[in-house]
Write a protein that holds these residues in place. Structure first.
Motif, PDB file in Angstrom:
ATOM      1  N   ALA A  25       4.314 -13.319 -27.575  1.00 15.91           N
ATOM      2  CA  ALA A  25       4.733 -14.725 -27.581  1.00 15.91           C
ATOM      3  C   ALA A  25       3.590 -15.534 -28.161  1.00 15.91           C
ATOM      4  O   ALA A  25       3.069 -16.465 -27.551  1.00 15.91           O
ATOM      5  CB  ALA A  25       5.095 -15.174 -26.163  1.00 15.91           C
TER       6      ALA A  25
ATOM      7  N   ARG B 231      20.968 -12.393 -34.547  1.00 14.11           N
ATOM      8  CA  ARG B 231      20.552 -11.877 -33.222  1.00 14.11           C
ATOM      9  C   ARG B 231      21.203 -12.775 -32.167  1.00 14.11           C
ATOM     10  O   ARG B 231      21.242 -13.997 -32.333  1.00 14.11           O
ATOM     11  CB  ARG B 231      19.024 -11.860 -33.067  1.00 14.11           C
ATOM     12  CG  ARG B 231      18.339 -10.850 -33.987  1.00 14.11           C
ATOM     13  CD  ARG B 231      16.869 -10.675 -33.640  1.00 14.11           C
ATOM     14  NE  ARG B 231      16.658  -9.833 -32.468  1.00 14.11           N
ATOM     15  CZ  ARG B 231      15.468  -9.653 -31.903  1.00 14.11           C
ATOM     16  NH1 ARG B 231      14.391 -10.245 -32.389  1.00 14.11           N
ATOM     17  NH2 ARG B 231      15.338  -8.876 -30.843  1.00 14.11           N
TER      18      ARG B 231
ATOM     19  N   CYS C 196       5.184  -8.453 -24.263  1.00 12.21           N
ATOM     20  CA  CYS C 196       5.769  -8.647 -25.586  1.00 12.21           C
ATOM     21  C   CYS C 196       4.767  -9.400 -26.461  1.00 12.21           C
ATOM     22  O   CYS C 196       3.557  -9.276 -26.288  1.00 12.21           O
ATOM     23  CB  CYS C 196       7.114  -9.381 -25.495  1.00 12.21           C
ATOM     24  SG  CYS C 196       8.058  -9.377 -27.035  1.00 12.21           S
TER      25      CYS C 196
ATOM     26  N   ASP D 214      13.216 -16.309 -24.350  1.00 12.80           N
ATOM     27  CA  ASP D 214      14.202 -16.417 -25.435  1.00 12.80           C
ATOM     28  C   ASP D 214      15.288 -17.427 -25.100  1.00 12.80           C
ATOM     29  O   ASP D 214      15.955 -17.960 -25.988  1.00 12.80           O
ATOM     30  CB  ASP D 214      14.826 -15.059 -25.730  1.00 12.80           C
ATOM     31  CG  ASP D 214      13.849 -14.203 -26.517  1.00 12.80           C
ATOM     32  OD1 ASP D 214      12.913 -13.654 -25.895  1.00 12.80           O
ATOM     33  OD2 ASP D 214      13.979 -14.146 -27.743  1.00 12.80           O
TER      34      ASP D 214
HETATM   35  O1  MRU Z   1      12.690  -8.800 -29.768  1.00  8.98           O
HETATM   36  P1  MRU Z   1      11.666  -9.875 -30.005  1.00  8.98           P
HETATM   37  O2  MRU Z   1      10.343  -9.350 -30.439  1.00  8.98           O
HETATM   38  O3  MRU Z   1      12.193 -10.979 -30.887  1.00  8.98           O
HETATM   39  O4  MRU Z   1      11.454 -10.517 -28.558  1.00  8.98           O
HETATM   40  C1  MRU Z   1      10.569 -11.616 -28.448  1.00  8.98           C
HETATM   41  C2  MRU Z   1      10.363 -12.031 -27.054  1.00  8.98           C
HETATM   42  O5  MRU Z   1      11.000 -11.574 -26.127  1.00  8.98           O
HETATM   43  C3  MRU Z   1       9.372 -13.131 -26.822  1.00  8.98           C
HETATM   44  O6  MRU Z   1       8.728 -12.970 -25.600  1.00  8.98           O
HETATM   45  C4  MRU Z   1      10.135 -14.457 -26.811  1.00  8.98           C
HETATM   46  O7  MRU Z   1      10.882 -14.603 -27.970  1.00  8.98           O
HETATM   47  C5  MRU Z   1       9.238 -15.608 -26.664  1.00  8.98           C
HETATM   48  S1  MRU Z   1       8.329 -15.852 -28.161  1.00  8.98           S
HETATM   49  C6  MRU Z   1       7.502 -17.285 -28.079  1.00  8.98           C
END
Ligand code: MRU
Length: 353
Positions: free
Chosen positions: A158, A92, A156, A236
């Protein structure tokens, strides 16, 4: 706060176990891995997701890689592990924690200890343990900013599922909730993958924290209605100027929050800071398959022939962030100078606000 009843990432002696987050909340199933390349597939396919969690997972995958190749090729094992690291790093593109963790593992491997597998496992465990410790630290610092009776909106997931445990944004919410400060917790459902509806609500309800879901498009009206005082998210990647790259939709939350006088708190460990990248425009934003938008739960919901654009992260300009909470301290109105000073002055352990 009691230990969570689940762990997204488990090391089981000779294998890695990942809680399959694609199946939550309906089913709690672990998948097992003994080689690194399938772990890269698990990261790409969102078996495990969330910036810190994919970094920790990749670190354990390097242990699997060393075990696999050392047994078969005593001379060329390091080159084979290096190739696996490249595959993992490409799984990713947006979360910097992935390449950050892999660089820690590469450095460890290059030190060539007598027993590389034991040393690599110790390093992966260190990365995992330090992430959990950082989350408890940030949870306390972020909760200190919140007034009794405040309500929050998160986006999302977190939480413990997205990290080594406890969570970044959800760590703050857990800490503030156990301190009796929070009135209401709202979670955006987070289309298209529904991390908010499926994962955040599942995690918080498991901790007996009442959670109210909203559609992503209700967020601005929620703020206008005076129902929340905070938007709290993870990240991220945070670039040198303080721009925040996080799940798609974060930027519009920050714009609305500023307009309606709601404060924006971003909670992220130092492993999410990327001072090598000047600003958010320079970060590769992952675009995923159109089907994630065109279908829901395996059923096509869009009109036949419709196309979809599916960027899964966005860039929140630093100027819209009121607080960046890290384990090295809290930065109000983060900018380039403050972030440089934070990193330069950071010492191991927890600096609470
Ligand atoms: O696509 P994802 O589910 O991996 O996206 C995750 C996020 O955007 C989270 O908010 C981010 O990684 C922070 S997690 C502590």
């Amino acid at each position: 706060m009691a230990e969570p009843s689940f762990h997204a990432i488990e090391w089981a002696g000779d294998r890695l176990r990942l809680l399959d987050q694609r199946l939550l909340p309906g089913e709690t199933r672990y998948l097992e891995y003994t080689e690194a390349v399938p772990v890269a597939g698990a990261i790409r396919d969102l078996v495990v997701r969330g910036a810190p969690a994919i970094g920790i997972t990749a670190a354990y995958a390097v242990v699997l890689s060393a075990r696999q190749h050392l047994g078969r090729d005593a001379d060329g094992w390091q080159a084979r592990v290096a190739a696996d690291i490249d595959v993992l790093a490409a799984a990713r593109p947006t979360a910097v924690n992935l390449v950050w963790a892999l660089e820690q593992m590469r450095t460890c491997m290059q030190a060539l200890p007598d027993n590389p597998v034991a040393a690599l496992l110790a390093e992966a465990r260190r990365i995992h343990d330090e992430d959990v410790a950082a989350n408890y630290c940030m949870g306390a610092s972020g909760a200190n900013l919140i007034n009794k009776g405040d309500s929050v909106l998160t986006h999302c997931n977190a939480g413990a599922l997205a990290t080594g445990g406890y969570g970044t944004a959800l760590g703050v919410i857990r800490s503030a909730w156990s301190a009796g400060k929070l009135r209401d917790v709202y979670a955006g459902e987070t289309r298209p993958w529904l991390q908010g509806a499926r994962l955040t609500a599942w995690e918080l309800l498991a901790d007996n924290i009442p959670t109210t879901l909203i559609t992503d498009s209700a967020a601005s009206f929620l703020m206008q209605s005076g129902k929340v005082q905070w938007v709290i998210t993870g990240a991220d990647r945070v670039t040198a100027n303080g721009d925040v790259i996080n799940k798609i939709g974060t930027s519009q939350l920050a714009v609305s929050a500023r307009y309606y006088g709601v404060r924006m708190m971003v909670v992220a460990p130092l492993s999410t800071l990327d001072l090598a990248v000047p600003d958010g425009r320079d970060v590769a934003i992952e675009c995923r398959a159109e089907e994630e938008i065109l279908a829901l739960g395996g059923q096509t919901v869009a009109a036949r022939g419709a196309q979809a654009w599916n960027p899964v992260f966005d860039v929140t300009p630093a100027g819209l962030v009121d607080y960046l909470v890290t384990e090295a301290g809290v930065v109000a109105a983060p900018d380039r100078e403050k972030l440089q000073a934070l990193v330069a002055g950071a010492s191991p352990g927890c600096t609470t606000a």
